[in-house]
Design a protein around this motif. Sequence first.
Motif, mmCIF file in Angstrom:
data_model
loop_
_atom_site.group_PDB
_atom_site.id
_atom_site.type_symbol
_atom_site.label_atom_id
_atom_site.label_comp_id
_atom_site.label_asym_id
_atom_site.label_seq_id
_atom_site.Cartn_x
_atom_site.Cartn_y
_atom_site.Cartn_z
ATOM 1 N N UNK A 31 26.836 -35.858 -34.423
ATOM 2 C CA UNK A 31 25.407 -36.000 -34.152
ATOM 3 C C UNK A 31 25.073 -36.104 -32.687
ATOM 4 N N UNK A 32 26.096 -36.395 -31.821
ATOM 5 C CA UNK A 32 25.837 -36.434 -30.381
ATOM 6 C C UNK A 32 25.612 -35.028 -29.846
ATOM 7 N N UNK A 33 24.990 -34.951 -28.686
ATOM 8 C CA UNK A 33 24.830 -33.676 -27.991
ATOM 9 C C UNK A 33 25.902 -33.595 -26.919
ATOM 10 N N UNK A 34 26.725 -32.565 -26.985
ATOM 11 C CA UNK A 34 27.835 -32.421 -26.049
ATOM 12 C C UNK A 34 27.308 -31.963 -24.704
ATOM 13 N N UNK A 35 27.649 -32.752 -23.667
ATOM 14 C CA UNK A 35 27.263 -32.419 -22.303
ATOM 15 C C UNK A 35 28.540 -32.168 -21.520
ATOM 16 N N UNK A 36 28.728 -30.948 -21.093
ATOM 17 C CA UNK A 36 29.928 -30.611 -20.355
ATOM 18 C C UNK A 36 30.171 -29.122 -20.376
ATOM 19 N N UNK A 37 31.291 -28.753 -19.812
ATOM 20 C CA UNK A 37 31.617 -27.339 -19.757
ATOM 21 C C UNK A 37 31.980 -26.813 -21.151
ATOM 22 N N UNK A 38 31.756 -25.527 -21.310
ATOM 23 C CA UNK A 38 32.108 -24.873 -22.568
ATOM 24 C C UNK A 38 33.624 -24.968 -22.786
ATOM 25 N N UNK A 39 34.004 -25.311 -24.006
ATOM 26 C CA UNK A 39 35.429 -25.461 -24.323
ATOM 27 C C UNK A 39 35.887 -24.237 -25.091
ATOM 28 N N UNK A 40 36.856 -23.539 -24.516
ATOM 29 C CA UNK A 40 37.428 -22.330 -25.120
ATOM 30 C C UNK A 40 38.877 -22.621 -25.473
ATOM 31 N N UNK A 41 39.305 -22.134 -26.624
ATOM 32 C CA UNK A 41 40.690 -22.352 -27.056
ATOM 33 C C UNK A 41 41.642 -21.619 -26.119
ATOM 34 N N UNK A 42 42.574 -22.337 -25.470
ATOM 35 C CA UNK A 42 43.504 -21.662 -24.549
ATOM 36 C C UNK A 42 44.600 -20.899 -25.279
ATOM 37 N N UNK A 43 44.798 -21.202 -26.548
ATOM 38 C CA UNK A 43 45.805 -20.532 -27.352
ATOM 39 C C UNK A 43 45.432 -20.734 -28.817
#
Length: 793
Positions: free
Chosen positions: A68-80
């Motif tokens: 329910x929180x709003x994520x504040x930060x850089x986009x998270x991409x799967x490295x593998x």
Amino acid sequence: MPAIIQELRRRFRGKRKHTEAVPGSKQAAAPTGTDYVPQVLFFIVLALATTFMFPKSKTYQFTDLKVGDVYIGEEIIAPFTFPINKSPEEYERDVERARNSVPPVFVRNDSIADQQIRLLTGLLQTLKREELSGKHDSSQISTVTQTLGRYGISLSEDALRTLPRLLSTPDVVAKLSGILRRIYSSGILDLDKQHLPTASKRISIVSNGSEIMDELRFYYDKAQAQDALLQHLREALGDENLVKTAYLLTLPFLKPNLQYNATETQRRIDEAVRNVPRAKGMVLERERIIDNHERVTPEHLEKLRSLAEALAERRAQEGGLASALPYISRFLFLCIILGILVVYLYWQEPKVFASWQKTLLIVLALFFTTLMTFLVNRANVSGLLIPVTVTTMLLTIFFNSRLGFVGTIVTALVVGAMRGNEFAITAISVVAGVVAVSSVYRVRSRSWVLKTILKLVGAYLITVAIFELLRYTPFSKLVVNVAYGAVNGFLSPIFTYGLAVVLEFAFDVTTDMTLLELSDLNQPLLRELAVRAPGTYHHSLMVGNLAEAAAEAIGANSLLARVGAYYHDIGKIEKPEYFIENQADGRNPHDKLTPSMSALILANHIRRGVEIAKEAGLPDEIIAFIREHQGTQLMRYFYERAKEANQGELDEQKFRYPGPKPQSRETAIVMLADAVEAAVRSLKQPSATRIRQTVHSIIQQRFNEGELNESPLTLRDLNRIEDAFVQVLMGVYHSRIEYPEEKESQPRTEQGTKGSTTPLPAPAEKQNGQANGKNSQHDQASRPKNSAEKTDS
């Protein structure tokens, strides 16, 4: 139990060589510098041990995110590419489902059916031959009974009378054997259906090298086979009497022909559990997991936590420094948390930290909770079962409430970290720890265990319920978690009591429980003091009352002060007649002694008191009162007498008590109470003003002489102590109503007093202080040394 500890202390000290220096000597003084290396090493070892107790599957990344929180930060991409791991609840649910999906394995044994049918047929044919012989006398009945007995069958008289009619029924042998064959063809299990190891509705039948899977409902267990037999007999025979007799004849031949193969079934269950996947999906390389300003969902959390665990596993597989980094970071994290406690001990509890034994006791108390956390993690049960409050109560009982509270914070943080940053447990533990500290910081009765149980159970019930309601936990799970907390609150005080008894003896520390035992006036030492030195005994009781009130006023340990006051003068047991409070007949042995010998006798009651206390197994905390209650005061009366006799300079040190000066608030209070009680008791007319002046003068004198320099008392404490002393003494020496008969006798008393040559006693120690070494309020040298004064000494 404390009485046992006291006896063990006495025996241990009796065998131990006394290597302590004489009180007051240079060796007995506290060292100016303390080596803290062993103490710090204890905490480092604790941090190292705890580091390897951390569960490897727990991670610190993304623990601050909530659904329910709003994520504040850089986009998270799967490295593998990595799998999405199931939660522990999901995995356990899938394991249970896989276990219940395995059908139990049974092996069919057709030879059992053939053998039992053949035996039944043979029995029926034998009985028919015996019945057709036409003889129905007692000998024939006996023959039939013996025949049935060989098959384990016992028939009642009614059944024996019905037997000929059953055997004469057409095709009875074929009917009964056919019913038995029909039941065997379906199959009889040798295990009740309720006791099957899985909840599967199918079973596996192995027969003649082949295996088939079939519905469980098509097969009988023993009870169902018996019901089926009875039903088939009713359909075939009709007559209830015939049915009953036939049932008794046929039942012994109904044996299970499907035998449960437990080994094979368990092997298949284990294989099914091993095949349950821990992942429920995959995240592909370069797939976006969550973007900035995106609402966090349960799926996001699952992916993020799976990513953190995958990163930890890859780092561990790399080896070298990369694999050691998680352990190093955990160790440093623990050093920071434990460093809070170390800093507190160094600045606020220097005497505790200076003792490596007490520091080791603190470390063991912390290690108990970390060990229990490790075991709870291994058992995969609720963290609410971790007894954090045991450490809290041990630190409070052995030391003080401040150390107990700091220990609660440190322990709760370590437990939350070991639970994978499950800091809800930390918050609950802090609340429970505060309640535990408030329950045991002042133990004054044996009922503290019961009271603490009730308080802790209530604290856990309320706190756990609040946290679970904030999480919107289902009611059924809320009840279970609340029950876990209640169990923890119930068992923790019981564990604490048991550990306290063991640790108290192992580390030779004194708790309030031991002090309560020692405060019993029926203790052998106190009873001996009351018999041999009654004046000293009553003086000690009064000093105890004063010390307790003063300790309460400044927040010191009032129980320790009272008990220490009871035993501070036990050295007077051996020569009680040399002390003024025990000279009932007016004779003073000091009149025949030199001043130096009198001073030696007075000082010896300190040394002898320490020896008696050690022989009796009294704890060191009580022995400190015996050593320190006189400090290094000068026995001024005998010193001045010696100066007059020698007409020269003397070694003042020979006329001083051996010391040391009071080192704690409690021993300093007893020193003041000892002098105040003696001074006020010597007052002829103890009015409120004279009592307050005397108390103030005594405290001021001890302060000016530097006797309180080594105690932690402050000026504010001294003011409060003075008020407490005055309040207690006013309750003892309050004014009384003068009755008529007293008024009539008063003139004669006054006349006798005027005729006496004995002067009024000095306000402080003319009567009580000179012989037992307590200094007077005023300089003794300025007072005349007449014969009456010598008698008062």
